[in-house]
Write a protein that holds these residues in place. Structure first.
Motif, PDB file in Angstrom:
ATOM      1  N   ARG A   1     -11.573 -14.131   3.818  1.00 53.76           N
ATOM      2  CA  ARG A   1     -11.120 -13.417   2.744  1.00 53.76           C
ATOM      3  C   ARG A   1     -10.742 -11.981   2.473  1.00 53.76           C
ATOM      4  N   THR A   2     -11.306 -11.329   3.284  1.00 57.46           N
ATOM      5  CA  THR A   2     -11.148  -9.676   3.518  1.00 57.46           C
ATOM      6  C   THR A   2      -9.743  -9.689   4.242  1.00 57.46           C
ATOM      7  N   TYR A   3      -9.205 -10.667   4.952  1.00 55.07           N
ATOM      8  CA  TYR A   3      -7.894 -10.507   5.659  1.00 55.07           C
ATOM      9  C   TYR A   3      -6.870 -11.137   4.468  1.00 55.07           C
TER      10      TYR A   3
ATOM     11  N   PHE B   1       0.997  -1.154  -0.004  1.00 56.78           N
ATOM     12  CA  PHE B   1       0.184  -0.188  -0.022  1.00 56.78           C
ATOM     13  C   PHE B   1       0.929   1.144   0.004  1.00 56.78           C
TER      14      PHE B   1
ATOM     15  N   PRO C   1      -2.402 -23.813  -2.191  1.00 56.35           N
ATOM     16  CA  PRO C   1      -3.545 -24.005  -1.258  1.00 56.35           C
ATOM     17  C   PRO C   1      -3.961 -25.565  -1.172  1.00 56.35           C
TER      18      PRO C   1
ATOM     19  N   TYR D   1      -7.179 -18.758 -11.136  1.00 55.44           N
ATOM     20  CA  TYR D   1      -6.443 -19.074 -12.412  1.00 55.44           C
ATOM     21  C   TYR D   1      -6.457 -18.111 -13.359  1.00 55.44           C
TER      22      TYR D   1
ATOM     23  N   ILE E   1       0.405   2.486   8.061  1.00 53.91           N
ATOM     24  CA  ILE E   1       1.615   2.798   7.251  1.00 53.91           C
ATOM     25  C   ILE E   1       2.824   3.369   8.202  1.00 53.91           C
TER      26      ILE E   1
ATOM     27  N   ALA F   1      -4.662 -10.643  -3.890  1.00 58.68           N
ATOM     28  CA  ALA F   1      -5.093 -10.135  -2.535  1.00 58.68           C
ATOM     29  C   ALA F   1      -5.157  -8.657  -2.754  1.00 58.68           C
TER      30      ALA F   1
ATOM     31  N   ARG G   1       4.103 -15.250  -4.381  1.00 50.03           N
ATOM     32  CA  ARG G   1       3.325 -16.181  -3.413  1.00 50.03           C
ATOM     33  C   ARG G   1       2.962 -17.438  -3.926  1.00 50.03           C
TER      34      ARG G   1
ATOM     35  N   TYR H   1     -11.818  -6.350   0.050  1.00 50.24           N
ATOM     36  CA  TYR H   1     -10.672  -6.783   0.021  1.00 50.24           C
ATOM     37  C   TYR H   1     -10.715  -8.218  -0.041  1.00 50.24           C
ATOM     38  N   ASN H   2     -10.053  -8.921  -1.181  1.00 53.19           N
ATOM     39  CA  ASN H   2     -10.329 -10.281  -1.275  1.00 53.19           C
ATOM     40  C   ASN H   2      -8.869 -11.093  -1.660  1.00 53.19           C
ATOM     41  N   CYS H   3      -8.846 -12.079  -0.934  1.00 53.32           N
ATOM     42  CA  CYS H   3      -7.576 -13.029  -0.715  1.00 53.32           C
ATOM     43  C   CYS H   3      -8.017 -14.410  -1.174  1.00 53.32           C
ATOM     44  N   ARG H   4      -7.450 -14.534  -2.461  1.00 48.28           N
ATOM     45  CA  ARG H   4      -7.823 -16.079  -2.881  1.00 48.28           C
ATOM     46  C   ARG H   4      -6.957 -16.294  -4.032  1.00 48.28           C
ATOM     47  N   TRP H   5      -6.759 -17.795  -4.204  1.00 46.96           N
ATOM     48  CA  TRP H   5      -6.264 -18.368  -5.272  1.00 46.96           C
ATOM     49  C   TRP H   5      -7.003 -18.366  -6.379  1.00 46.96           C
TER      50      TRP H   5
ATOM     51  N   LYS I   1      -3.102 -22.804   5.456  1.00 49.99           N
ATOM     52  CA  LYS I   1      -4.013 -21.722   5.146  1.00 49.99           C
ATOM     53  C   LYS I   1      -5.291 -21.813   6.007  1.00 49.99           C
TER      54      LYS I   1
ATOM     55  N   HIS J   1      -4.131 -13.699   4.124  1.00 46.38           N
ATOM     56  CA  HIS J   1      -3.341 -14.475   4.796  1.00 46.38           C
ATOM     57  C   HIS J   1      -2.267 -15.072   4.063  1.00 46.38           C
TER      58      HIS J   1
ATOM     59  N   TYR K   1     -17.777 -13.863 -10.904  1.00 48.13           N
ATOM     60  CA  TYR K   1     -17.211 -14.046  -9.602  1.00 48.13           C
ATOM     61  C   TYR K   1     -17.272 -15.705  -9.168  1.00 48.13           C
TER      62      TYR K   1
ATOM     63  N   GLY L   1       4.254 -14.614   1.871  1.00 49.86           N
ATOM     64  CA  GLY L   1       4.418 -15.918   1.180  1.00 49.86           C
ATOM     65  C   GLY L   1       5.118 -17.102   2.231  1.00 49.86           C
TER      66      GLY L   1
ATOM     67  N   PRO M   1      -2.115 -16.655  -6.397  1.00 52.15           N
ATOM     68  CA  PRO M   1      -3.319 -15.939  -5.450  1.00 52.15           C
ATOM     69  C   PRO M   1      -3.585 -14.441  -5.850  1.00 52.15           C
TER      70      PRO M   1
END
Lengths: 272, 793
Positions: B467-469, A59, A243, A137, B294, A163, A235, A131-135, B480, B471, A205, B475, A161
């Motif tokens: 999923r908003t965090y 950020f 995963p 393709y 930050i 994020a 990552r 925010y979206n953290c996912r694997w 998970k 994780h 989605y 790396g 992934p």
């Protein structure tokens, strides 16, 4: 140039936070990778001592205006000449996630007519929001110009992934079809979000995690030497970062993200 | 207002003396209230007597500094003080139960426990792992986003405060029911949904922005959390032990680094040591700080460099109590006094009185002591990272805390007095709830019951939050929080923090507040068991524990009584499992107009795995594999999710049988090490049925099970066998070819093969009567599980 002579500059500023794993990925391939604060680079003015430049994720400056905007303006105010010289020499620049946002804000990507005075595209707030953290393709779409995917066969599917909360790639609505045609025609399209079996997400989605236009996840410039993508290849470098590795009988040594780093190193060893 | 007792000193800035000597008892209490000191009469008298001996009036700075130091939040009076119960006196809960357990176990791998902001254990190759979990309940109740974000920021600084680089966060949250009736909300209490959105966003924002993966956690819903939100923020860090510095001396310079100081976070600790009321919003809003992740990210970089170059002699964070705690506690720790010039502290805006500067809890600040010869180098490091750092004073050989502002001495207090509040003596009683075991017929359709249970808020998928965090950042997340394509709920997270080592850190937690409504002792025992078995399920061992207490007002004897019981269980089970406590935190006075919080003990377990390649996930792997249950099932559904669904609490709370549990844990670890375990999942809320369903949909495969095979003690009903929450149990998937090896290993343990994995993605369970009790498609089960908290489905 021998691998061990190659120097990669990983540029950071307050709020950058994916520099260490990005540096590790390059070092694993036997090249020198240094993480440098922008203050340090502005003082030393030695960008051209490096063969590749990387904007890692994070950020930058808190992204308090628009993701990547402050760092892009800061760089163009202080280091524009060096960066232009770097680009003119076809030295590769990689932007991951926040780095991609910086490249777009700077006008380096897509750079239809070279470096643009204003951003030609944007990475807007995700749809669905947040925010979206996912694997996800990715399908490799580049026909050969992009030096960052030379080791990734066209049409192949990678698993990497994402994020972020601002990754929705957009063109101005009234120009989007025209610009998309240009993107394809000039071979600037690199990655599109897709399903496990390689069907395009078609905006759906979660295969397309952010609502990007045309499922765009990564693009390059005309020369194929500047590349930005929202997913994080650093990552997906080792097998144990994946995963589903606990499901596999035998895991490959590395994850799909490694191919991108290998492509860069391959380009550098040949070019210099 | 006792105006005559406040004497304005003739200074260019605002400074008052308070004529305590002249004050009556009533006035002493009024002063305590007017100045927001939250000191009781006995404490006010001790202050008055001290200044009478000094022969002068205290200044407002001195009174505020004393109040901060003596607050429950900073001094933990309840845990350190005396408690009278059943004609006996407990001399410090902390020493008698928590620290004593660690002392008795005394493992060689504990590097530093209960000493600093975070506990440190040895890891690998000269590295240690630091861990701390904080409570941030009160601020989150008033301002959910800011309260939670600064909770994360604060615990990250705790870890930085032992020279560790933060590598993972864990967050456990408790909210009121999201469908809470608005009409029932009293004034001053925010709706659970608003709190839920704000808190989860705050946690995500801070961790994501700082680039620290949030890898573990839990979300729990309970009626009592409506007025008292529970926010536990934890952080794990990594440090080279030889760089650990704790050797400050008189003459070392006190450096304040990071954010500027403002009026945000004034009286945070005294506020946290009182009950929440209707007025909390109005009165306490300034007590909640403003987060700037930050700034902390930059601060972290500078501190790690200063650590690596060995430029400083000690470090601590500025949290509760601000400079007051940081300066005072640092000086105390090294047997020094301190001199500080408050006008050197960089301010956000002018106009702060000296006392405000001294107790402000503005965020993203750290305090270091630096040998004078290193000062310039240290300041350069901060400058390079765009971080403001200022020398504000020095440690002194004289045992006094001396504060100056614009040349005027504004405080001069004896260190020993400052750190010796009058000992607290509280009374506790053990109250046993009058409870009954419910009687109701077994439901005819248990498939439907299972579906409903899977959507119960405490069991349902938390994916929409997880999923908003981020994780994955850094790396290093090898296991998970969400497993694979189908986002199954893994029991623990595994981090691989060192590049040249396969060793992993395993993070898990346990929390069973509902059991506490029956008996606090078994709630605590169950939380310990759950945290450990979650760790064991993925391959963790050599486990250290962290304890976090959220309780109601300890002045009320029955509340304190249940706290004592929980602490007793902590001692009993930590010693039984040989799992030492390395750090902890308590948050008391969690009471709102809706009543007290349900006593809630969070146990966080930090284990290791010698090689992450041994790690086991919870998803079913292959049709034809065998499914075993390990551990005994009892007729103990008191406090279970099943009883709750049926509208009961019950009485038969799950117990922990330590000797048997230890044998089970050891056997599972051994089986994992021998590669005999393909999948493993712990049995918790919802029992066997829920665990089996989760394993099935996470793996996209089916299961055929037979309840008649489940080892049990007098469980005569299928529903009880399916949903009992007896502790220390696992479901284990084993390849058919390993049957003999696995069973040889399990000999003399309580275990049984109860079925096998099927290609057909259905969960089919035969009941005790031999008929099919549960039959559902795995996809349907997953839909029920995902529905409740998902905006996506």
């Amino acid at each position: 140039m021998k691998r061990e002579e190659i120097r990669v500059c990983i540029l950071r500023v307050g709020g950058t936070n994916c520099d260490a794993e990005t540096q590790r990925a390059f070092q694993e391939l036997g090249v020198q990778a240094e993480t440098l604060h922008v203050n340090e680079l502005a003082k030393r003015r030695n960008l051209l001592d490096y063969q590749a430049l990387v904007f890692p994720g994070g950020f930058s400056f808190g992204d308090y205006v628009r993701a990547g905007a402050i760092l892009a303006r800061w760089l163009s105010a202080k280091l524009d000449n060096e960066i232009r010289a770097f680009v003119d020499d076809n030295r590769p620049i990689l932007g991951i996630c926040n780095g991609f946002q910086v490249l777009v804000e700077y006008g380096l990507l897509p750079g239809f007519e070279g470096i643009s005075e204003y951003p030609e595209a944007t990475l807007a707030a995700n749809i669905p929001q947040g925010y979206n953290c996912r694997w996800i393709y990715l399908k490799q779409e580049n026909r050969g110009k992009c030096v960052f995917t030379s080791k990734v066969p066209a049409g192949s599917v990678l698993r990497i992934p994402v994020a972020h909360s601002e990754g929705r790639f957009l063109f101005p609505r009234e120009k989007q079809q025209k610009l998309l045609a240009q993107l394809v025609e000039n071979d600037l399209l690199v990655f599109r979000y897709c399903s496990k079996s390689g069907e395009y997400a078609e905006g759906k989605y979660p295969a397309n995690p952010n609502g990007s236009f045309h499922d765009i996840a990564g693009i390059c410039n005309r020369e194929g030497t500047i590349f930005g993508l929202m997913p994080h290849p650093e990552r997906a470098f080792y097998w144990w970062q994946q995963p589903d590795w606990t499901r596999q009988e035998r895991m490959p040594q590395y994850g799909d993200g490694k191919l991108i780093f290998e492509s860069i190193v391959d380009y550098l060893t040949k070019k210099f | 207002m006792n105006e005559s007792l406040y004497i304005r000193r003739k200074t260019a800035f605002t400074l008052y003396e308070v004529a305590l000597a002249k004050a009556s008892d009533r006035q002493l209490l009024e002063i305590s209230g007017e100045m927001g000191l939250c000191l009781n009469l006995e404490e006010m008298r001790a202050v008055r007597d001290y200044f009478a001996k000094e022969g002068r009036n205290p200044t407002d700075v001195e009174l505020q500094a004393i109040a901060q130091t003596w607050s429950e939040h900073c001094y933990h009076k309840t845990f350190k003080g005396k408690i009278r119960i059943d004609n006996t006196i407990i001399n410090s809960l902390f020493k008698t139960y928590i620290a004593k357990a660690t002392k008795e176990i005394n493992p060689r791998w504990c590097f530093s426990v209960f000493e600093d902001n975070a506990g440190i254990i040895r890891f690998d190759r000269g590295y240690g792992i630091a861990a701390k979990v904080e409570t941030h309940n009160h601020p989150s109740a008033v301002e959910p986003f800011g309260g939670a974000a600064t909770g994360v920021g604060g615990v990250i600084r705790d870890v930085l405060g032992v020279w560790a680089d933060p590598i993972a966060c864990t967050d456990v949250l408790g909210f009121g029911p999201l469908d809470y009736d608005y009409a029932k909300l009293p004034a001053g209490v925010k709706h659970p949904k608003y709190v839920y959105m704000g808190v989860t966003a705050g946690i995500g924002a801070y961790g994501n922005n700082m680039g620290i993966p949030t890898v573990n956690g839990a979300i729990y819903f309970d009626e009592s959390y409506t007025g008292n939100v529970v926010v536990y923020c934890g952080c794990v860090g990594l440090l080279p032990l030889k760089k650990f510095r704790r050797n400050a001396q008189p003459g070392h310079v006190i450096v304040l680094a990071g954010g500027k100081t403002g009026r945000d976070g004034i009286h945070g600790v005294t506020f946290a040591s009182a009950e929440l009321t209707e007025k909390s919003e109005e009165v306490s809003r300034p007590a909640v700080q403003i987060a700037d992740p930050i700034e902390e990210e930059k601060l972290k970089r500078a501190i790690i460099e200063i650590r690596d170059r060995e430029l400083a002699s000690a470090i601590t964070d500025l949290g509760g109590g601000g400079l007051s705690s940081a300066v005072g506690e640092t000086a105390k720790k090294f047997g020094c006094g301190a001199k500080v010039q408050l006008d050197k502290v960089p301010l956000k805006y002018p106009g702060l009185a000296p006392w405000e500067i001294y107790i402000s809890e503005s965020q993203e600040r750290m305090l270091l002591t630096v040998p004078p010869e290193n000062l310039e180098k240290a300041l350069e490091v901060f400058e390079k990272e765009d971080v403001e750092a200022t020398a504000i004073g020095a440690l002194t050989a004289k045992q006094r805390l001396q504060l100056a502002y614009q040349g005027e001495q504004v405080a001069d207090v004896d260190m020993e007095f400052l750190f010796k509040p009058p000992e607290s003596m509280k009374t506790a009683v053990y109250a046993t709830a009058k409870l009954e075991e419910p009687e109701f017929p077994e439901p005819a359709n248990l498939t439907e019951t299972l579906m409903t249970l899977l959507s119960a808020p405490n069991i349902a998928s938390k994916e929409s939050v997880v999923r908003t965090y981020d994780h994955e950042v850094k790396g290093n997340t090898a296991l998970k929080p969400l497993q694979g394509e189908n986002s199954g709920p893994n029991d623990a997270a595994v981090i691989k923090p060192l590049e040249n080592s396969w060793k992993g850190a395993v993070i898990s937690c346990g929390m069973n507040p509902n059991y506490g409504k029956i008996e606090a002792y078994w709630m605590a025992a169950s939380a310990i068991d759950e945290a450990i078995r979650n760790n064991v399920a993925v391959g963790g061992r050599r486990i250290a524990l962290l304890d976090n207490f959220t309780w109601g007002n300890p002045e009320k004897p029955e509340r304190l009584g249940s706290l004592v019981r929980a602490c007793q269980a902590c001692y009993d089970y930590a010693t039984a499992f040989r799992t030492p406590f390395i750090s902890g935190k308590d948050s008391l006075y969690n009471e709102s107009p809706l009543g007290p919080v349900t006593p809630t003990l969070l146990i966080t377990a930090l284990g290791i795995i010698p090689d992450i390649r041994l790690v086991v996930s919870m998803d079913l792997k292959k049709p034809g594999d065998l499914l075993y249950i390990v551990g005994q099932t009892f007729n103990e559904l008191g406090g279970s999710e099943y009883y709750k669904l049926m509208g009961y609490l019950g009485k038969s709370v799950p117990k922990v049988r330590a000797a048997q549990a230890k044998r089970t844990f050891r056997a599972v670890t051994k089986a994992i090490d021998l590669g005999l375990v393909k999948a493993c999942h712990d049995l918790s809320e919802g029992g066997l049925a829920v665990a089996a369903a989760e394993m099935a949909f996470a793996g996209g495969l089916g299961l055929r099970l037979d309840l008649r095979a489940v080892p049990n003690k007098q469980v005569s009903r299928s529903d009880f066998l399916l949903f009992s929450e007896s502790n220390s149990r696992f479901l284990v998937e084993v390849d058919a070819k390993d049957k003999a090896d696995f069973e040889a290993l399990m000999r003399n343990k309580v275990y049984a093969q109860i079925g096998e994995v099927t290609e057909d993605a259905r969960l089919i369970i035969q009941g005790l009567n031999g008929k099919i009790a549960v039959d559902a498609s795995v996809a349907e089960l997953q839909r029920s599980w995902k529905r409740t908290l998902s905006s996506e489905v």
